[in-house]
Write an enzyme that holds these catalytic residues in place. Structure first.
Site, PDB file in Angstrom:
ATOM      1  N   LYS A  28       0.843  -1.199   0.000  1.00 16.27           N
ATOM      2  CA  LYS A  28       0.000   0.000   0.000  1.00 16.27           C
ATOM      3  C   LYS A  28       0.876   1.246   0.000  1.00 16.27           C
ATOM      4  CE  LYS A  28      -3.723  -2.279   2.579  1.00 16.27           C
ATOM      5  NZ  LYS A  28      -4.776  -2.250   1.563  1.00 16.27           N
TER       6      LYS A  28
ATOM      7  N   ARG B  45      -9.963 -12.105   0.555  1.00 22.71           N
ATOM      8  CA  ARG B  45     -10.793 -13.119  -0.107  1.00 22.71           C
ATOM      9  C   ARG B  45     -10.091 -14.476  -0.155  1.00 22.71           C
ATOM     10  NH1 ARG B  45     -11.227  -9.454  -5.266  1.00 22.71           N
ATOM     11  NH2 ARG B  45     -10.985  -7.958  -3.572  1.00 22.71           N
TER      12      ARG B  45
END
Length: 480
Positions: A259, A333
Site C-alpha cells: 500500500k 478473499r
C-alpha cells in the site's frame, strides 16, 4: 470496564437524572420549580428548544423532549444519537451514575437511548500512560421504565459488551494483537460465554491444505491461526448451524503489492470482520439463545517479507480449486475462501461472512451502511435488512449477477481472484461464492468498520459494526 445498565423503579434522591418526555409530560410532575417549568415551556413553544439542563450543585437534571418520527426505526436512531449527545455533559461533570426516566418510551426506544449512551461512553486508552486525563467516568446507567424488564436489560448489557469487545479487538495494534493473540482473545470470549472454541495452529492448517490462508501468511514470521467457535445448546431450534465467517487479517501492508501513501495507517482494522463474527457468537452464547451457531476465523497478517506470495502465483485452495493471484493486496478473499470451503463440512443452513474487503464498497456508500450480496438465501436477506433498519446498521444489497463472474476467468488456473476496476465489491463477492454450496450472504463492512474521527455513538476507531445487526437477526431466527 464497560458502562453497565440496570433497571430501577425510582430515581434516588440527589442523583443526576435524565428525563425523556413528550409534549404532554411538560407538567408539574417534573422535579422543577414553577418558574423553571414556565421557562422550559416558554423556550419550547417560542424557540423550539428541546434540550434543557438544571444544575443542582450536588447533581444535575437533564430534560430532553422526544418527538417520534414517522418511521419508527428513525426514532430509534435519533434516540441513540440523543444518548450520545448527553455523554459529554455527564463526562464534563464527572458523573459516575445517572438515572434515565422515560415513562412513555417503549422497550425498543429506551433500549436505543441506552445503546447510544453506552456505545458513546467507550474509549480505547489501553496504552495511555496518563489515563486520568482520558478516563470515562460514567459507570452505571439506571433505567426507570416499566416497559423494559430485568431480562431485557441483561440481554442488552451482553450485546453492548460484545460490541465493545469487538471494538477493542479492532483497536489493538498488531504488535500487541497478532493472529495468535486474536485466537487467544476469542478463546477467552468463548470460555466466558460457555462456548466451545478450538484453535487450529499452523501445523494443522498445513495438514488441511488451506492454501489461501497459508499463501497470505508466507511473508510473515508470525504463524496463522484458524479459530472455530461453537455454541450448540440442547434446546437449539435448528439442527444445521448458522455460521459466521470473519476476515482476520490482523494487519495488511498489501504484501508485495504494498500500500502507498497513508493507505496503510488504519490497516490494523482489517480484522474487523473477525472481531464482529467473534462478538456476535459471544453474545449469542452468553445470552443463551437457543440457536446452533458457529464462527470461523481465519487469521494472519499480510506482509511483504520472506517468501511472500506474489502476483502470478497459482494457489491450490482448501477445496482443491486453483487461483491465479493478480494482486497480493486482495488477500482477504483468499483466507475467507478457505474458511467458506471448510464450512461445507458442517452442512450449514446459512453462512454469513463479514469482511473489510474492498475499497469499492466504501466508495460506493461510505460509512453509512453495510454492502451485502449473496445467493440461495431465501428470506434471510429481507430479515437481515429489517435488523439493519432496527439497529442502525443498515444493509444495501448489491446485484449479484453471474455476468460479474466472467471477470474472474484465468488462462492458467480455475480462476483469478480479482476482477476489473468496476464493480469491485461485487466481483470480490462472486469470487467467494465459488467456494460455497449453501445459502450464503456476504457482508462487506469496509465503510463503517473503522472511523478515523468520532462519528456519533459509533465512536472513533473500531465501530463494532455487525454485532448488534447479527444478534438482532439471530433473535429473529429464534422467534420465527
Amino acid at each position: 470496564m464497560f458502562t453497565i445498565l440496570n433497571k430501577q423503579n425510582n430515581i434516588a434522591e440527589q442523583s443526576s437524572s435524565i428525563y425523556l418526555i413528550n409534549k404532554s409530560e411538560l407538567n408539574d410532575k417534573l422535579p422543577l420549580s414553577a418558574e423553571e417549568l414556565d421557562h422550559l415551556i416558554m423556550q419550547f413553544t417560542k424557540n423550539e428548544k428541546k434540550k434543557f439542563s438544571f444544575d443542582r450543585l450536588s447533581h444535575q437534571i437533564y430534560i430532553e423532549l422526544v418527538e417520534e418520527k414517522e418511521e419508527p426505526n428513525h426514532t430509534l436512531e435519533a434516540l441513540r444519537k440523543m444518548g450520545d449527545s448527553l455523554i459529554n455533559c455527564l463526562q464534563n461533570r464527572k458523573s459516575q451514575e445517572v438515572y434515565v426516566f422515560a415513562p412513555s418510551l417503549n422497550k425498543a426506544q429506551i433500549s436505543a437511548f441506552a445503546e447510544g449512551m453506552v456505545l458513546s461512553n467507550y474509549s480505547f486508552v489501553a496504552y495511555k500512560t496518563k489515563k486520568e486525563k482520558v478516563i470515562r467516568f460514567l459507570e452505571t446507567i439506571h433505567l426507570v421504565n416499566d416497559k423494559i424488564s430485568d431480562e431485557n436489560v441483561n440481554e442488552l448489557n451482553i450485546v453492548l459488551e460484545a460490541t465493545l469487545m469487538a471494538r477493542t479487538l479492532v483497536n489493538q495494534p498488531v504488535n500487541y494483537l497478532n493472529a495468535l493473540g486474536l485466537a487467544k482473545e476469542i478463546k477467552a470470549m468463548g470460555d466466558d460465554a460457555g462456548a466451545k472454541v478450538d484453535i487450529l495452529n499452523k501445523n494443522k492448517i498445513e495438514a488441511l491444505k488451506m492454501g489461501g490462508l497459508l499463501a497470505v501468511n508466507q511473508g510473515s514470521i508470525d504463524p496463522p491461526t484458524f479459530t472455530i467457535f461453537e455454541h450448540k445448546p440442547e434446546n437449539a431450534v435448528n439442527k444445521q448451524p448458522i455460521i459466521f465467517v470473519g476476515k482476520g487479517v490482523v494487519y495488511d501492508t498489501g504484501g508485495l503489492n504494498i500500500k502507498t501513501g497513508e493507505f496503510m495507517n488504519t490497516m490494523k482494522c482489517d480484522m474487523g470482520g473477525a472481531a464482529a463474527a467473534a462478538g456476535v457468537a459471544f453474545a449469542i452464547a452468553k445470552a443463551k439463545l437457543p440457536l446452533y451457531i458457529m464462527a470461523l476465523i481465519p487469521a494472519t497478517d499480510n506482509r511483504p517479507g520472506g517468501n511472500a506470495y506474489a502476483s502470478g502465483d497459482v494457489i491450490t485452495m482448501f477445496d482443491g480449486q486453483t487461483v491465479e493471484v493478480i494482486n497480493t493486496d486482495a488477500e482477504g478473499r483468499m483466507i475467507l475462501a478457505d474458511a467458506l470451503s471448510y464450512a461445507k463440512k458442517f452442512n450449514p443452513s446459512l453462512v454469513i461472512d463479514l469482511a473489510t474487503l474492498t475499497g469499492a464498497a466504501s466508495r460506493a456508500i461510505g460509512n453509512l451502511g453495510v454492502v451485502a450480496m449473496g445467493s440461495k438465501y431465501a428470506e434471510h436477506m429481507c430479515n437481515l435488512k429489517e435488523s439493519g433498519e432496527k439497529t442502525g446498521e443498515r444493509i444495501v444489497e448489491f446485484p449479484f449477477w453471474d455476468e460479474y463472474a466472467e471477470q474472474l476467468k484465468s488462462e492458467i488456473a480455475d480462476m483469478v481472484h480479482l476482477g476489473g476496476a468496476e464493480g469491485g465489491a461485487i466481483t470480490a463477492g462472486k469470487f467467494l461464492e465459488k467456494f460455497t454450496d449453501y445459502p450464503y450472504i456476504h457482508l462487506d463492512i469496509a465503510g463503517p468498520a473503522f472511523n478515523t474521527k468520532k462519528f456519533n455513538y459509533r465512536g472513533v476507531g473500531g465501530s463494532g459494526v455487525g454485532v448488534r445487526l447479527l444478534f438482532d437477526f439471530a433473535k429473529g431466527l429464534v422467534q420465527k
